[in-house]
Design a protein around this motif. Sequence first.
Motif, PDB file in Angstrom:
ATOM      1  N   GLY A 150       0.810  -1.215   0.000  1.00  0.00           N
ATOM      2  CA  GLY A 150       0.000   0.000   0.000  1.00  0.00           C
ATOM      3  C   GLY A 150       0.843   1.264   0.000  1.00  0.00           C
ATOM      4  O   GLY A 150       2.077   1.218  -0.018  1.00  0.00           O
ATOM      5  N   LYS A 151       0.172   2.390   0.021  1.00  0.00           N
ATOM      6  CA  LYS A 151       0.853   3.677   0.052  1.00  0.00           C
ATOM      7  C   LYS A 151       1.347   3.997   1.463  1.00  0.00           C
ATOM      8  O   LYS A 151       0.683   3.655   2.445  1.00  0.00           O
ATOM      9  CB  LYS A 151      -0.086   4.779  -0.441  1.00  0.00           C
ATOM     10  CG  LYS A 151      -0.486   4.634  -1.894  1.00  0.00           C
ATOM     11  CD  LYS A 151      -1.405   5.762  -2.330  1.00  0.00           C
ATOM     12  CE  LYS A 151      -1.789   5.617  -3.801  1.00  0.00           C
ATOM     13  NZ  LYS A 151      -2.692   6.706  -4.252  1.00  0.00           N
ATOM     14  N   PRO A 152       2.509   4.638   1.584  1.00  0.00           N
ATOM     15  CA  PRO A 152       3.019   5.006   2.914  1.00  0.00           C
ATOM     16  C   PRO A 152       2.035   5.897   3.669  1.00  0.00           C
ATOM     17  O   PRO A 152       1.339   6.726   3.077  1.00  0.00           O
ATOM     18  CB  PRO A 152       4.314   5.753   2.590  1.00  0.00           C
ATOM     19  CG  PRO A 152       4.733   5.243   1.254  1.00  0.00           C
ATOM     20  CD  PRO A 152       3.441   5.006   0.507  1.00  0.00           C
ATOM     21  N   TYR A 153       1.997   5.683   4.959  1.00  0.00           N
ATOM     22  CA  TYR A 153       1.069   6.410   5.837  1.00  0.00           C
ATOM     23  C   TYR A 153       1.868   7.202   6.869  1.00  0.00           C
ATOM     24  O   TYR A 153       2.728   6.640   7.559  1.00  0.00           O
ATOM     25  CB  TYR A 153       0.148   5.409   6.533  1.00  0.00           C
ATOM     26  CG  TYR A 153      -0.596   5.930   7.733  1.00  0.00           C
ATOM     27  CD1 TYR A 153      -1.719   6.749   7.593  1.00  0.00           C
ATOM     28  CD2 TYR A 153      -0.183   5.591   9.025  1.00  0.00           C
ATOM     29  CE1 TYR A 153      -2.407   7.218   8.709  1.00  0.00           C
ATOM     30  CE2 TYR A 153      -0.871   6.048  10.137  1.00  0.00           C
ATOM     31  CZ  TYR A 153      -1.981   6.857   9.974  1.00  0.00           C
ATOM     32  OH  TYR A 153      -2.658   7.318  11.073  1.00  0.00           O
ATOM     33  N   ALA A 154       1.619   8.501   6.949  1.00  0.00           N
ATOM     34  CA  ALA A 154       2.311   9.356   7.920  1.00  0.00           C
ATOM     35  C   ALA A 154       1.565   9.304   9.253  1.00  0.00           C
ATOM     36  O   ALA A 154       0.367   9.629   9.302  1.00  0.00           O
ATOM     37  CB  ALA A 154       2.379  10.789   7.414  1.00  0.00           C
ATOM     38  N   PRO A 155       2.218   8.891  10.328  1.00  0.00           N
ATOM     39  CA  PRO A 155       1.548   8.834  11.630  1.00  0.00           C
ATOM     40  C   PRO A 155       1.002  10.198  12.037  1.00  0.00           C
ATOM     41  O   PRO A 155       1.603  11.235  11.758  1.00  0.00           O
ATOM     42  CB  PRO A 155       2.664   8.384  12.582  1.00  0.00           C
ATOM     43  CG  PRO A 155       3.674   7.718  11.710  1.00  0.00           C
ATOM     44  CD  PRO A 155       3.620   8.445  10.405  1.00  0.00           C
ATOM     45  N   VAL A 156      -0.137  10.170  12.697  1.00  0.00           N
ATOM     46  CA  VAL A 156      -0.785  11.390  13.186  1.00  0.00           C
ATOM     47  C   VAL A 156      -0.533  11.492  14.685  1.00  0.00           C
ATOM     48  O   VAL A 156      -0.856  10.569  15.438  1.00  0.00           O
ATOM     49  CB  VAL A 156      -2.305  11.360  12.901  1.00  0.00           C
ATOM     50  CG1 VAL A 156      -2.960  12.617  13.439  1.00  0.00           C
ATOM     51  CG2 VAL A 156      -2.560  11.196  11.406  1.00  0.00           C
ATOM     52  N   ALA A 209      -3.356  -2.618   6.324  1.00  0.00           N
ATOM     53  CA  ALA A 209      -2.725  -3.818   5.767  1.00  0.00           C
ATOM     54  C   ALA A 209      -3.777  -4.862   5.413  1.00  0.00           C
ATOM     55  O   ALA A 209      -3.789  -5.408   4.299  1.00  0.00           O
ATOM     56  CB  ALA A 209      -1.710  -4.381   6.752  1.00  0.00           C
ATOM     57  N   TYR A 210      -4.683  -5.125   6.328  1.00  0.00           N
ATOM     58  CA  TYR A 210      -5.730  -6.111   6.052  1.00  0.00           C
ATOM     59  C   TYR A 210      -6.682  -5.628   4.961  1.00  0.00           C
ATOM     60  O   TYR A 210      -7.181  -6.427   4.154  1.00  0.00           O
ATOM     61  CB  TYR A 210      -6.495  -6.436   7.325  1.00  0.00           C
ATOM     62  CG  TYR A 210      -5.813  -7.462   8.194  1.00  0.00           C
ATOM     63  CD1 TYR A 210      -5.790  -8.807   7.821  1.00  0.00           C
ATOM     64  CD2 TYR A 210      -5.188  -7.099   9.387  1.00  0.00           C
ATOM     65  CE1 TYR A 210      -5.149  -9.764   8.603  1.00  0.00           C
ATOM     66  CE2 TYR A 210      -4.549  -8.058  10.177  1.00  0.00           C
ATOM     67  CZ  TYR A 210      -4.542  -9.378   9.791  1.00  0.00           C
ATOM     68  OH  TYR A 210      -3.909 -10.328  10.567  1.00  0.00           O
ATOM     69  N   ALA A 211      -6.945  -4.324   4.933  1.00  0.00           N
ATOM     70  CA  ALA A 211      -7.853  -3.780   3.918  1.00  0.00           C
ATOM     71  C   ALA A 211      -7.293  -4.003   2.505  1.00  0.00           C
ATOM     72  O   ALA A 211      -8.057  -4.160   1.549  1.00  0.00           O
ATOM     73  CB  ALA A 211      -8.088  -2.294   4.165  1.00  0.00           C
ATOM     74  N   LEU A 212      -5.977  -4.003   2.375  1.00  0.00           N
ATOM     75  CA  LEU A 212      -5.362  -4.245   1.062  1.00  0.00           C
ATOM     76  C   LEU A 212      -5.743  -5.630   0.530  1.00  0.00           C
ATOM     77  O   LEU A 212      -5.842  -5.828  -0.670  1.00  0.00           O
ATOM     78  CB  LEU A 212      -3.840  -4.128   1.153  1.00  0.00           C
ATOM     79  CG  LEU A 212      -3.281  -2.732   1.407  1.00  0.00           C
ATOM     80  CD1 LEU A 212      -1.779  -2.819   1.692  1.00  0.00           C
ATOM     81  CD2 LEU A 212      -3.534  -1.811   0.222  1.00  0.00           C
ATOM     82  N   GLY A 213      -5.946  -6.557   1.430  1.00  0.00           N
ATOM     83  CA  GLY A 213      -6.316  -7.900   1.017  1.00  0.00           C
ATOM     84  C   GLY A 213      -7.722  -7.999   0.469  1.00  0.00           C
ATOM     85  O   GLY A 213      -8.087  -8.973  -0.192  1.00  0.00           O
ATOM     86  N   GLU A 214      -8.524  -6.968   0.739  1.00  0.00           N
ATOM     87  CA  GLU A 214      -9.911  -6.956   0.264  1.00  0.00           C
ATOM     88  C   GLU A 214     -10.044  -6.287  -1.097  1.00  0.00           C
ATOM     89  O   GLU A 214     -11.105  -6.332  -1.713  1.00  0.00           O
ATOM     90  CB  GLU A 214     -10.781  -6.220   1.287  1.00  0.00           C
ATOM     91  CG  GLU A 214     -10.776  -6.887   2.666  1.00  0.00           C
ATOM     92  CD  GLU A 214     -11.476  -6.056   3.712  1.00  0.00           C
ATOM     93  OE1 GLU A 214     -11.980  -4.962   3.362  1.00  0.00           O
ATOM     94  OE2 GLU A 214     -11.515  -6.482   4.889  1.00  0.00           O
ATOM     95  N   THR A 215      -8.965  -5.651  -1.562  1.00  0.00           N
ATOM     96  CA  THR A 215      -9.005  -4.993  -2.869  1.00  0.00           C
ATOM     97  C   THR A 215      -8.874  -6.044  -3.974  1.00  0.00           C
ATOM     98  O   THR A 215      -8.299  -7.113  -3.775  1.00  0.00           O
ATOM     99  CB  THR A 215      -7.862  -3.977  -3.013  1.00  0.00           C
ATOM    100  OG1 THR A 215      -6.601  -4.639  -2.860  1.00  0.00           O
ATOM    101  CG2 THR A 215      -7.976  -2.899  -1.945  1.00  0.00           C
TER     102      THR A 215
END
Length: 200
Positions: free
Chosen positions: A165-171, A193-199
């Motif tokens: 997936g795309k990099p995520y900047a911590p908030v 990470a898990y959501a990527l598996g649903e794409t």
Amino acid sequence: MKKLRYQLYYWLRLLLGPLVRLIFPLKVEGLANIGDEPVILCPNHGHALDPILLILALPASYSMRIMAKKQLMEKPVLGAFLRKVGVFGIDRGNSDVVAVKTAISSLKSGWNLMIFPEGTRVKKQGEVEAKGGIAMMAIRSGVKLQPVYISPEQRAFHRTRIVIGKPYAPVYTGRKGTAEEYQANADEILRQAYALGETK
């Protein structure tokens, strides 16, 4: 940025990688999301082969270290081998200051770092909570978290799907963030990470 690598890691990947990929072929998606800046790769963890398959899914020039459980590093032969390929241990049951410092130092030196947010293998999403320390290390080293999905269904001669997936900047607030923010960011990257598996 100068590419960093452990020579044994490089040669093993070069020599054994084709054989492993023949037995465990990969379907890799999202390689375009790999950038030049160091990140913490955050895969879900359902199978013992996950780190090996993820390494083979990435470009050969991708410089990476891996954080693993301390018990592996304590085995004389295995521990020595793992250190030679850039793996370092962490005591998951305690606050391992040395491991955290090693992780932050590696990231600041230009290494990418593979850490499983769940800290152990799980059969399905939600069995284990993400470890907040993964976000703490990202925040303190100034890098992003990158979600990765690895299909837990890994069988010989059947394709294993890996999605980057795309990099995520911590908030976070303040200079270092809070424990609650670390946990919230860790939960979010594992969700991604898990959501990527649903794409599809």
